[in-house]
Design an enzyme around this catalytic site. Structure first.
Site, short mmCIF file in Angstrom:
data_model
loop_
_atom_site.label_atom_id
_atom_site.label_comp_id
_atom_site.label_asym_id
_atom_site.label_seq_id
_atom_site.Cartn_x
_atom_site.Cartn_y
_atom_site.Cartn_z
CG ASP A 161 -1.95 1.07 1.04
OD1 ASP A 161 -2.34 1.50 0.12
OD2 ASP A 161 -2.65 1.50 2.26
CG ASN A 180 -3.23 -12.46 -7.20
OD1 ASN A 180 -4.13 -12.95 -6.69
ND2 ASN A 180 -3.07 -12.13 -8.46
CE LYS A 182 1.79 -14.15 -9.26
NZ LYS A 182 0.93 -15.26 -9.70
NE ARG A 203 -12.02 13.10 -7.07
CZ ARG A 203 -13.10 12.45 -6.31
NH1 ARG A 203 -14.26 12.26 -6.90
NH2 ARG A 203 -12.72 11.97 -5.07
CE LYS A 204 -12.00 6.12 -12.33
NZ LYS A 204 -13.42 5.24 -12.80
#
Ligand SMILES: CC/C=C\C/C=C\C/C=C\CCCCCCCC(=O)SCCNC(=O)CCNC(=O)[C@H](O)C(C)(C)COP(=O)(O)OP(=O)(O)OC[C@H]1O[C@@H](n2cnc3c(N)ncnc32)[C@H](O)[C@@H]1OP(=O)(O)O
Length: 237
Positions: A161, A180, A182, A203-204
């Protein structure tokens, strides 16, 4: 691996309290000195080598510092607390004064920087602004254990994050994080998180990353994230 981790722990405890900025003042010290020391801790840049860093981490750090010399890369400093200006910026969006007491807020700090040296999150992020990507060098310490001998997935998610967030700029929030896992990450090992901004749509911000071993042979995780630039017209709380 566990043996080297134990040896690492022993040296960490031996070093504990001796490192720069460590809050080890005895109670007989004058309040002014206590305040000075606290200030030093708050303003300390934690994204720099300390004695708990493994050979691998120091080596990679040196390599990236070399890349910074021509200005194409920069090392991002890391503080326990955001600057007053940054905090004010974020307050505009979601700090309803009724939700968090001012006194509690004054104690707030970035939780990844709340551990003694070497016990938790040791990391540094390098950013390439032109290529819109970052490289995070991360050594997860023994307090981040999940399955015995292995790094907790939540600790990895936290670092992912932060690594993805470091590719953004300004006031953003994580809206979606998809990971994921792994291969399990050995505790106390160093991993490299390569993150990039894939797409900007209003805004994304769409980002992705992979987490690999230092020799790049092991792919530990892959992740994508959606971050949203905060809208000053909206309050999130
Ligand atoms: C963040 C990192 C920053 C910097 C790092 C840099 C360096 C490191 C230094 C320090 C480290 C600090 C790291 C801290 C990292 C912490 C990150 C977090 O933990 S954030 C906390 C977890 N996230 C949240 O609590 C967010 C909760 N959600 C919200 O507050 C809101 O939903 C929102 C994300 C703010 C969006 O609300 P808005 O009202 O502003 O926008 P919307 O109109 O709802 O949506 C806009 C647009 O986006 C689409 N969308 C929204 N959410 C999602 C989703 N989950 N999945 C897919 N799409 C989504 C939505 O559909 C709209 O799309 P459009 O219609 O096409 O415009």
């Amino acid at each position: 691996m566990l043996r080297s981790c134990t040896a690492g722990l022993r040296s960490i405890w031996a070093l504990r309290g001796r490192r720069e900025g460590a809050p080890r003042l005895s109670m007989d010290l004058q309040p002014a000195r206590r305040l000075f020391s606290t200030e030093k801790v708050i303003h300390k840049d934690w994204a720099l080598p300390n004695p708990s860093w493994s050979k691998d981490l120091k080596l990679l750090f040196d390599q990236f510092m070399k890349k910074c010399e021509d200005g194409s890369w920069e090392r991002l400093p890391s503080y326990k607390r955001r600057s007053t200006q940054e905090s004010e910026d974020f307050k505009t969006y979601f700090l309803d004064p009724k939700l968090v007491e001012e006194e509690r807020l004054s104690q707030a700090q970035l939780f990844t920087r709340g551990f003694e040296d070497g016990l938790g999150f040791e990391y540094v992020i390098f950013k390439n602004n032109d290529e819109k990507r970052t490289v995070c060098l991360f050594q997860g310490g023994p307090y981040l254990q999940g399955v015995p001998g292995l790094l907790h997935g939540g600790a990895m998610a936290t670092m992912i994050d932060i690594a993805l967030g470091s590719c953004t700029g300004g006031a953003v929030m994580t809206a979606n994080l998809n990971i994921n896992f792994k291969r399990p990450v050995p505790l106390c090992s160093v991993v490299v998180i390569n993150s990039q901004l894939d797409k900007l749509e209003g805004r994304k911000l769409f980002l992705s990353c992979n987490v690999r071993s230092v020799d790049e042979k092991t792919l530990y995780s892959e992740a994508t994230g959606l971050f949203i630039k905060l809208d000053p017209e909206k309050s999130s709380t």
